[in-house]
Design a protein around this motif. Structure first.
Motif, short mmCIF file in Angstrom:
data_model
loop_
_atom_site.label_atom_id
_atom_site.label_comp_id
_atom_site.label_asym_id
_atom_site.label_seq_id
_atom_site.Cartn_x
_atom_site.Cartn_y
_atom_site.Cartn_z
N ARG A 1 3.21 -6.31 7.87
CA ARG A 1 4.21 -5.42 7.28
C ARG A 1 4.24 -5.56 5.76
O ARG A 1 4.38 -4.59 5.04
N ARG A 2 4.09 -6.80 5.30
CA ARG A 2 4.10 -7.04 3.88
C ARG A 2 2.90 -6.40 3.21
O ARG A 2 3.01 -5.79 2.15
N LEU B 1 1.47 -3.76 4.10
CA LEU B 1 1.68 -2.31 4.01
C LEU B 1 2.72 -1.97 2.95
O LEU B 1 2.63 -0.95 2.27
N ALA B 2 3.72 -2.85 2.82
CA ALA B 2 4.86 -2.53 1.95
C ALA B 2 4.47 -2.55 0.48
O ALA B 2 4.90 -1.69 -0.29
N PRO C 1 1.50 -1.93 -1.20
CA PRO C 1 0.84 -0.72 -1.71
C PRO C 1 1.77 0.48 -1.78
O PRO C 1 1.74 1.25 -2.76
N ILE C 2 2.63 0.64 -0.75
CA ILE C 2 3.56 1.79 -0.78
C ILE C 2 4.51 1.67 -1.96
O ILE C 2 4.77 2.64 -2.67
N PHE C 3 4.99 0.45 -2.20
CA PHE C 3 5.89 0.24 -3.33
C PHE C 3 5.19 0.59 -4.65
O PHE C 3 5.76 1.28 -5.50
N ILE D 1 2.59 2.61 -5.11
CA ILE D 1 2.32 4.05 -5.21
C ILE D 1 3.58 4.80 -5.64
O ILE D 1 3.56 5.63 -6.55
N PHE D 2 4.70 4.48 -4.98
CA PHE D 2 5.93 5.21 -5.31
C PHE D 2 6.41 4.88 -6.72
O PHE D 2 6.92 5.75 -7.42
N SER D 3 6.21 3.63 -7.13
CA SER D 3 6.59 3.27 -8.51
C SER D 3 5.77 4.08 -9.50
O SER D 3 6.31 4.60 -10.48
#
Lengths: 89, 157
Positions: free
Chosen positions: A2-3, A5-6, A8-10, A12-14
């Motif tokens: 989970r970490r 995945l979290a 890269p998503i963080f 990208i959104f940043s």
């Protein structure tokens, strides 16, 4: 898992949010001003109201105000319906 | 909970009329000055809420029935919808009174000017109906919540 995945998503959104903030237009300079200019020029002649905001809220965008009033009506009806048994006691 | 002191009651009685007048002014001058039906209605409802806090729920509920508030709110809603429907000769929400020379039918000069009550067509009427609706709606909610607080809190108020 989970970490992994979290993070890269963080990132990208940043990047999206920061690039949007950098590319934002300066305050008070919208891209298209046709609607603003039309309302500023014609609101007084067409509706006769000195307050252009009121002429937009109640005339040009009357449907929006109708929805707003419906939201208020629904909220009041919901509160009175839920708490009805406390009224007559 | 004990009864509010004489100071609270006196100050509430003094502040209530100016607040009421200010709220009605904001509603009636909605087409000239900042504000309108929603804002003025909130001011008037808060003035009545001040009385509710100072004088207790029972005192207010004896003079003002909840069913009356429902009637006032329905009058406001029906007035708003029917004013919108009356403009249906052109479109929904057409301002059929503006510039007609009838009531509220004057057109002000272009640019900034002190303003005239007798302008803006249907906008003042819509402001009044929305104001009635907001006053009755907000105060009905506050009154019912006060009833709940009284019965749950176990106090006399």
């Amino acid at each position: 898992m989970r970490r992994g995945l979290a993070i890269p998503i963080f990132i990208i959104f940043s990047c999206i949010i920061i690039s949007t903030a950098i590319m934002m237009r300066p305050f008070g300079e919208p891209k298209s001003t046709e609607m603003d200019d039309y309302i500023i020029k014609n609101a007084q002649n067409e509706t006769g109201a000195n307050n252009a905001v009121t002429s937009v809220v109640f005339d040009y965008r009357g449907f929006d105000t109708l929805g707003e009033a419906t939201v208020l009506f629904t909220a009041v009806a919901g509160v009175l319906l839920v708490l009805r048994r406390y009224i007559h006691e | 909970m004990s009864e509010p002191s004489k100071i609270v009651k006196t100050i509430a009685s003094i502040i209530f009329p100016p607040t009421m007048v200010f709220g009605i002014y904001v509603i009636l001058h909605g087409h000239l000055t900042p504000g309108g039906g929603f804002q003025g209605g909130a001011v008037v409802a808060s003035a009545i809420t001040l009385l509710l806090v100072a004088f207790g729920t029972a005192e207010i509920a004896r003079r003002l029935k909840e069913s009356h508030l429902s009637v006032i709110e329905s009058i406001g809603a029906l007035g708003f919808i029917s004013l919108a429907l009356l403009g249906l000769t052109a479109t929904f929400f057409y301002n059929f009174l503006a510039g007609s020379g009838f009531i509220f039918g004057r057109i002000p000069p272009f640019g900034s000017n002190p303003g005239d009550m007798n302008t803006a067509g249907t906008l003042p009427l819509m402001n009044i109906s929305v104001g009635l609706k907001v006053i009755a709606g907000l105060f009905a909610v506050v009154l019912v919540l006060a009833f709940v607080a009284r019965s749950k809190g176990g106090g006399k108020r």
